[in-house]
Design an enzyme around this catalytic site. Structure first.
Site, PDB file in Angstrom:
ATOM      1  N   LYS A  35       0.788  -1.228   0.000  1.00 41.86           N
ATOM      2  CA  LYS A  35       0.000   0.000   0.000  1.00 41.86           C
ATOM      3  C   LYS A  35       0.827   1.288   0.000  1.00 41.86           C
ATOM      4  CE  LYS A  35      -0.910   0.079   4.985  1.00 41.86           C
ATOM      5  NZ  LYS A  35      -1.953   0.025   6.017  1.00 41.86           N
ATOM      6  N   THR A  43       9.378  -4.005   9.096  1.00 39.41           N
ATOM      7  CA  THR A  43      10.677  -4.668   8.901  1.00 39.41           C
ATOM      8  C   THR A  43      11.822  -3.655   8.836  1.00 39.41           C
ATOM      9  OG1 THR A  43       9.586  -6.469   7.733  1.00 39.41           O
ATOM     10  CG2 THR A  43      11.959  -6.202   7.357  1.00 39.41           C
ATOM     11  N   ALA A  46      13.334  -2.452  12.185  1.00 34.14           N
ATOM     12  CA  ALA A  46      13.866  -3.370  13.207  1.00 34.14           C
ATOM     13  C   ALA A  46      15.323  -3.026  13.494  1.00 34.14           C
ATOM     14  CB  ALA A  46      13.730  -4.810  12.734  1.00 34.14           C
ATOM     15  N   GLY A  48      17.308  -4.465  16.388  1.00 34.06           N
ATOM     16  CA  GLY A  48      18.115  -5.474  17.073  1.00 34.06           C
ATOM     17  C   GLY A  48      18.700  -6.493  16.130  1.00 34.06           C
ATOM     18  N   GLU A 117      20.197 -10.640  23.759  1.00 28.36           N
ATOM     19  CA  GLU A 117      19.089  -9.803  24.230  1.00 28.36           C
ATOM     20  C   GLU A 117      18.388 -10.535  25.350  1.00 28.36           C
ATOM     21  OE1 GLU A 117      16.996  -9.024  20.527  1.00 28.36           O
ATOM     22  OE2 GLU A 117      17.784  -6.989  20.476  1.00 28.36           O
ATOM     23  N   HIS A 232       6.892  -1.567  24.182  1.00 25.62           N
ATOM     24  CA  HIS A 232       8.321  -1.328  24.367  1.00 25.62           C
ATOM     25  C   HIS A 232       8.472  -0.226  25.403  1.00 25.62           C
ATOM     26  CE1 HIS A 232      12.493  -0.513  23.714  1.00 25.62           C
ATOM     27  NE2 HIS A 232      12.558  -1.609  22.997  1.00 25.62           N
ATOM     28  N   ARG A 278      11.093  -6.595  30.089  1.00 26.50           N
ATOM     29  CA  ARG A 278      10.481  -5.459  29.397  1.00 26.50           C
ATOM     30  C   ARG A 278       9.111  -5.066  29.949  1.00 26.50           C
ATOM     31  NH1 ARG A 278       9.964  -5.151  23.024  1.00 26.50           N
ATOM     32  NH2 ARG A 278      12.149  -4.854  23.382  1.00 26.50           N
ATOM     33  N   HIS A 339       4.243  -2.030  20.574  1.00 29.51           N
ATOM     34  CA  HIS A 339       5.390  -2.391  19.751  1.00 29.51           C
ATOM     35  C   HIS A 339       5.147  -3.606  18.864  1.00 29.51           C
ATOM     36  CE1 HIS A 339       9.540  -2.662  18.661  1.00 29.51           C
ATOM     37  NE2 HIS A 339       9.754  -3.788  19.320  1.00 29.51           N
ATOM     38  N   ARG A 374       6.563 -12.495  23.303  1.00 27.10           N
ATOM     39  CA  ARG A 374       7.529 -12.792  22.245  1.00 27.10           C
ATOM     40  C   ARG A 374       8.957 -12.705  22.766  1.00 27.10           C
ATOM     41  NH1 ARG A 374       9.997  -8.764  18.012  1.00 27.10           N
ATOM     42  NH2 ARG A 374       9.714  -7.393  19.788  1.00 27.10           N
TER      43      ARG A 374
END
Ligand SMILES: Cc1cc2nc3c(=O)[nH]c(=O)nc-3n(C[C@H](O)[C@H](O)[C@H](O)COP(=O)(O)OP(=O)(O)OC[C@H]3O[C@@H](n4cnc5c(N)ncnc54)[C@H](O)[C@@H]3O)c2cc1C
Length: 511
Positions: A35, A43, A46, A48, A117, A232, A278, A339, A374
């Site tokens: 779109k 993407t 990102a 990390g 992480e 986040h 987090r 996030h 996640r």
């Protein structure tokens, strides 16, 4: 309406969409419809990296265990095993397609330089400085443009899927300033990303309006786990600049959270201080901001040597500078923000939904990999692994019926004059009542308000993109609220202060 035929229709051009496109191109004609401009996606932002057990001291078994721990008992174990066992070959495919990751030298040989992480028991984050997503997107776009079987249509918005009986057989798309096109395909793939724009504060770019959930809902696809939204803890608070994520890794390097009076507060909430999981950090910031009456707290990295900050976080420093903040000298105002969407359209290991001919991969999908939370850097990996399997499975899809009809939700388009007002109301409502800390009466209030908003909306409005996106966001918000109300236990990312069970917090901090 003009009709276009293809074998594989892919909606979205992030890591999931372009992976499917490149794999499916071996089996037939591929049409990627996106779109915005091709690179605009979650993407590309990102920072990390992508998780894969490539270190010498690592194994898929350890990666599996860490993923299950993060998911707090709600992961689909088969999906997790599938993810971790396919991680290394899929990463290799990405590298073969031109993605360059940071290397370090060991015993005179170059190796992938692996970061760590929160929640990972080993160093396994494959990265490219703090712009890993951009590097992946760049490589995939490049590879797709060289593939003659792939056609890409940018600035083309998919407004509905085509349905014949219970079979999805394509979609209706609107190229910018042109008439709608009917696209018939053997298989259609939702790779539309997240819905985090339903929240007032989000790390996601404006494209993250949950269109895939709206499209899937209209054809009766199963939607699950939408209550698990990851917040986040540290994004730039600015009235003038776009919300921008300040990676966990900055706290990993020693940055300190202080309230607006300069007081370090994280140890009031957790003995691990700034390195607590987090969701604990996000809740602590939320609580501290409420206590001090300020919408933000400060992230202080002024004690870290500037050269070190510059080496590790060049993009973060640069973006803060554009917002007028020199992070080597001044504390950065930060606020938690929505996030990542852990749930979505339910799929099996082949990315197949319960609707024949319809697949989903990436953030729009609920493969069962994330459960209630996640694990860091598993999302790019999930999009890659399940994008792969979806394309392979769809290779054998049958020819579509030719007379499918567009499937629409009751609210197809929010009218022009109402869209901005509705969005403002919706984002506030979701932030205040369906955000980091929820309460039962707040969720019920949100449910009631949302129903009111939907009832007030006239039907049969002429199409315009913002109105269609707003309608999709209302659908997403509805799923989040309904599923949050149905979840009677605090687990993972769902925290309702009126439930007496403590949240099963695991360290799943991620970027
Ligand atoms: C700031 C930030 C940092 C992150 N860091 C990491 C990290 O380090 N590691 C990690 O694993 N994950 C990270 N994530 C999450 C990860 O980036 C996403 O989960 C992942 O990129 C999603 O990929 P996707 O292909 O599913 O969706 P996206 O990349 O969001 O792509 C969606 C595509 O669909 C298109 N689209 C949507 N609706 C329509 C429609 N109606 N019609 C046509 N096209 C449509 C969009 O334009 C876009 O091209 C981060 C996310 C953010 C926002």
């Amino acid at each position: 309406m003009q009709t276009v035929e293809t074998d594989f229709l892919i909606i979205g051009s992030g890591i999931a969409g372009l992976t499917i496109a490149l794999r499916a191109a071996k089996y037939g004609r591929v049409l990627v419809v996106t779109k915005s401009e091709i690179a605009e996606s979650n993407t590309r932002w990102a920072q990390g990296g992508i998780a894969a057990a490539v270190g010498e001291d690592d194994s898929w078994g350890l990666h599996e265990q860490d993923t299950l721990t993060a998911g707090a008992g709600l992961c689909d174990k088969n999906a997790v095993r599938f993810l971790v066992q396919n991680a290394v070959p899929c990463l290799q495919w990405l590298i073969d397609n031109g993605a360059h990751f940071d290397l370090s030298t060991q015993n005179g040989f170059p190796h992938l330089s692996l970061g760590r992480e929160g929640g990972h028991s080993r160093n396994r984050i494959v990265r490219r400085a703090d712009q890993s997503g951009w590097e992946i997107e760049r490589a995939l776009i490049n590879a797709s443009r060289q593939q003659p079987n792939i056609t890409i249509r940018e600035f083309t918005f998919v407004e509905s899927l085509l349905l014949k009986g219970s079979r999805c057989c394509g979609a209706v798309a609107r190229p910018e300033r042109q008439d709608a096109v009917c696209i018939q395909s053997r298989a259609a793939f939702l790779a539309t990303g997240s819905c985090c724009q339903v929240y007032r504060y989000t790390t996601n770019p404006p494209i993250a309006t949950g269109d895939g959930i709206g499209l899937a809902t209209a054809v009766g696809a199963e939607i699950k786990n939408m209550e698990f939204i990851q917040f986040h803890p540290t994004t730039l608070y600015s009235r003038t600049h776009r919300s921008f994520l300040i990676s966990e890794a900055v706290r990993g390097e020693g940055a300190i959270l202080r309230n607006v009076f300069g007081r370090r507060f994280m140890f009031d909430y957790d003995p691990r201080g700034e390195l607590a999981p987090r969701d604990i950090v996000a809740r602590a910031i939320h609580a501290e901001a409420q206590k001090t009456g300020s919408p933000f707290v400060h992230l202080d990295m002024t004690h870290i040597p500037p050269a070190e900050l510059q080496r590790r976080f060049p993009n973060i420093l640069e973006t803060l500078k554009e917002a007028g903040i020199d992070a080597t000298r001044d504390p950065v105002p930060v606020v938690p923000a929505a996030h990542y969407q852990c749930g979505g359209v339910v799929t099996d290991l082949n990315g197949k939904t319960n609707v024949d001919g319809l697949y989903a991969a990436g953030e729009v999908a609920c493969t069962g990999v994330h459960g209630a939370n996640r694990l860091a850097s598993n999302s790019l990996l999930e999009a890659l692994v399940f994008g792969f399997s979806a394309a392979e499975h769809a290779a054998g899809a049958a020819e579509p019926p030719k007379d499918g009809k567009p499937a629409r939700n009751s609210l197809a388009v929010v009218p022009h004059q109402l869209a901005e007002g509705v969005l403002f109301r919706l984002k506030r409502l979701m932030w205040e009542h369906v955000g980091i800390v929820r309460r039962t009466h707040g969720l019920e209030f949100a449910k009631h308000e949302l129903e009111e908003m939907m009832r007030e909306m006239p039907v049969g409005e002429p199409f315009f993109v913002r109105g269609a996106q707003t309608a999709n966001m209302l659908v997403c918000a509805n799923w989040i609220i309904q599923q949050a109300l149905a979840r009677k236990q605090n687990v993972g990312l769902h925290y309702n202060a009126d439930l007496d069970t403590p949240s099963e917090t695991r360290d799943a901090s991620s970027s």
